[in-house]
Write an enzyme that holds these catalytic residues in place. Structure first.
Site, PDB file in Angstrom:
ATOM      1  N   SER A 151       0.832  -1.198   0.000  1.00  0.00           N
ATOM      2  CA  SER A 151       0.000   0.000   0.000  1.00  0.00           C
ATOM      3  C   SER A 151       0.874   1.259   0.000  1.00  0.00           C
ATOM      4  CB  SER A 151      -0.966  -0.073   1.187  1.00  0.00           C
ATOM      5  OG  SER A 151      -2.006   0.849   1.016  1.00  0.00           O
ATOM      6  N   ASP A 227     -10.438  -5.586  -2.370  1.00  0.00           N
ATOM      7  CA  ASP A 227      -9.777  -4.538  -1.590  1.00  0.00           C
ATOM      8  C   ASP A 227     -10.640  -3.276  -1.642  1.00  0.00           C
ATOM      9  OD1 ASP A 227      -8.109  -2.371  -0.822  1.00  0.00           O
ATOM     10  OD2 ASP A 227      -6.314  -3.491  -1.416  1.00  0.00           O
ATOM     11  N   HIS A 260      -7.413  -5.988   1.637  1.00  0.00           N
ATOM     12  CA  HIS A 260      -6.184  -5.188   1.751  1.00  0.00           C
ATOM     13  C   HIS A 260      -5.329  -5.627   2.940  1.00  0.00           C
ATOM     14  CE1 HIS A 260      -4.066  -1.568   0.453  1.00  0.00           C
ATOM     15  NE2 HIS A 260      -3.986  -1.124   1.688  1.00  0.00           N
TER      16      HIS A 260
HETATM   17  N1  LIG Z   1      -7.020   1.881  10.421  1.00  0.00           N
HETATM   18  C1  LIG Z   1      -7.728   1.849   9.204  1.00  0.00           C
HETATM   19  C2  LIG Z   1      -7.135   0.823   8.256  1.00  0.00           C
HETATM   20  C3  LIG Z   1      -5.768   1.169   7.828  1.00  0.00           C
HETATM   21  C4  LIG Z   1      -5.165   0.082   6.983  1.00  0.00           C
HETATM   22  O1  LIG Z   1      -5.836  -0.676   6.331  1.00  0.00           O
HETATM   23  N2  LIG Z   1      -3.850   0.057   6.981  1.00  0.00           N
HETATM   24  C5  LIG Z   1      -3.162  -0.926   6.197  1.00  0.00           C
HETATM   25  C6  LIG Z   1      -2.282  -0.224   5.231  1.00  0.00           C
HETATM   26  S1  LIG Z   1      -3.231   0.881   4.215  1.00  0.00           S
HETATM   27  C7  LIG Z   1      -2.147   1.591   3.143  1.00  0.00           C
HETATM   28  O2  LIG Z   1      -1.098   2.022   3.329  1.00  0.00           O
HETATM   29  C8  LIG Z   1      -2.398  -1.834   7.106  1.00  0.00           C
HETATM   30  O3  LIG Z   1      -1.467  -2.485   6.698  1.00  0.00           O
HETATM   31  N3  LIG Z   1      -2.832  -1.893   8.371  1.00  0.00           N
HETATM   32  C9  LIG Z   1      -2.145  -2.646   9.405  1.00  0.00           C
HETATM   33  C10 LIG Z   1      -2.659  -4.017   9.650  1.00  0.00           C
HETATM   34  O4  LIG Z   1      -2.032  -4.706  10.490  1.00  0.00           O
HETATM   35  O5  LIG Z   1      -3.626  -4.464   9.009  1.00  0.00           O
HETATM   36  C11 LIG Z   1      -9.165   1.552   9.430  1.00  0.00           C
HETATM   37  O6  LIG Z   1      -9.459   1.363  10.574  1.00  0.00           O
HETATM   38  O7  LIG Z   1      -9.896   1.492   8.443  1.00  0.00           O
END
Ligand SMILES: N[C@@H](CCC(=O)N[C@@H](CSC=O)C(=O)NCC(=O)O)C(=O)O
Length: 282
Positions: A151, A227, A260
């Site tokens: 991402s 995603d 995602h």
């Molecule tokens: N906190 C957000 C969701 C954020 C999210 O999906 N972060 C991804 C990377 S997005 C792009 O850079 C991620 O890798 N999160 C960490 C994980 O451990 O999943 C929400 O609450 O929607």
């Protein structure tokens, strides 16, 4: 440069470590993780795979959920996972506490605007300072480096690779932001970190870099068809078109049903490590 060991634990015959150091680039302490696989011969230099993480992440997300160690042990690859932003007392954050800017969202740029420019220097950190530190403390073969990311970290991996021709033998990404100048996450981050002159954004936009003549050896990208960020933020079709126009051999796989998350990343991690291993072999 001094390195503090936060933790080291045996895994898959190698060592999964977490380390901390004072960063000159960010003016803060920075934490990162390194997996060193079992080495057939002590002192042997091994290929290294850099993994840049996404929004909200630290080194810990991929370290705990990325499921890379078995494949890295099998293929003899060192795996390095930096943090995604400076942190600590006095480091500014998004004024409303949003998760797509500020802490955990450094976007792999050197900010030029106030108040961000004092600490948000993640480009210098991941492209210069951390590679030098890792080379000093771990048995890496600098001639055999690969880079990947997820991402926002996919954006980082692509732009670092595109702007360092010859440094990386292998490049891949999981659900990358490919054209931050053209999507809301990127627009917010780049306008705040770099200012409103969009010409200053092009060196941090993979599609723009390719349009401006930057090249990669070849490229593996996986995206999940389920995603929620695919159409609004990721737009893999822009990368597909840029690579086709530039003659870059892109393997873009649209994975049905995947989202995602790290459930998606860990599913395809073995494929990516194999991709890198084939290109990093001695
Ligand atoms: N906190 C957000 C969701 C954020 C999210 O999906 N972060 C991804 C990377 S997005 C792009 O850079 C991620 O890798 N999160 C960490 C994980 O451990 O999943 C929400 O609450 O929607």
């Amino acid at each position: 440069m001094t390195l503090e060991t936060v933790s080291e634990v045996k895994s898959h015959g190698g060592v999964q470590g977490v380390y901390r150091h004072a960063s000159a680039a960010t003016g803060t302490e920075m934490t990162f993780s390194v997996f060193v696989p079992p080495q057939p011969e002590k002192g042997e230099a091994l290929p290294v795979l850099w993994y840049l993480s996404g929004l909200t992440c630290s080194h810990a997300n991929v370290t705990e959920k990325g499921e890379y160690r078995a494949a890295c042990a099998e293929h003899g690859i060192i795996f390095v996972a930096p943090d995604t932003s400076p942190r600590g007392e006095g480091v500014p954050d998004d004024s409303k506490g949003a998760w797509d800017f500020g802490l955990g969202a450094g976007f792999y740029v050197d900010a030029t605007t106030t108040p961000w420019s004092a600490n948000y220097r993640m480009w210098s950190y991941v492209a210069q300072e951390l590679p030098a530190l890792v080379a000093d403390h771990f048995p890496i073969d600098a001639a055999r480096q690969g880079i990947t990311g997820h991402s926002m970290g996919g954006h980082g991996a692509l732009t670092v690779a595109l702007r360092h021709p010859g440094r990386f033998r292998s490049v891949s990404a999981f659900a990358p932001i490919v054209a931050p100048s053209q999507v809301p996450w990127g627009d917010k981050a780049l306008s705040n970190y770099l200012g409103l002159d969009r010409s200053k954004w092009r060196p941090h936009d993979a599609v723009a870099l390719i349009e401006d003549g930057a090249r990669l050896p070849d490229l593996l990208v996986d995206v999940g068809e389920a995603d929620p960020f695919l159409e609004r933020e990721l737009k893999p079709e822009l990368l597909e078109r840029a690579c086709a126009d530039a003659g870059i051999a892109l393997t873009l796989r649209r994975q049905p049903g995947y989202d995602h998350s790290y459930y998606f990343i860990s599913t395809f991690m073995n494929d990516h490590i194999r991709w890198h291993s084939e290109r990093l072999a001695a």
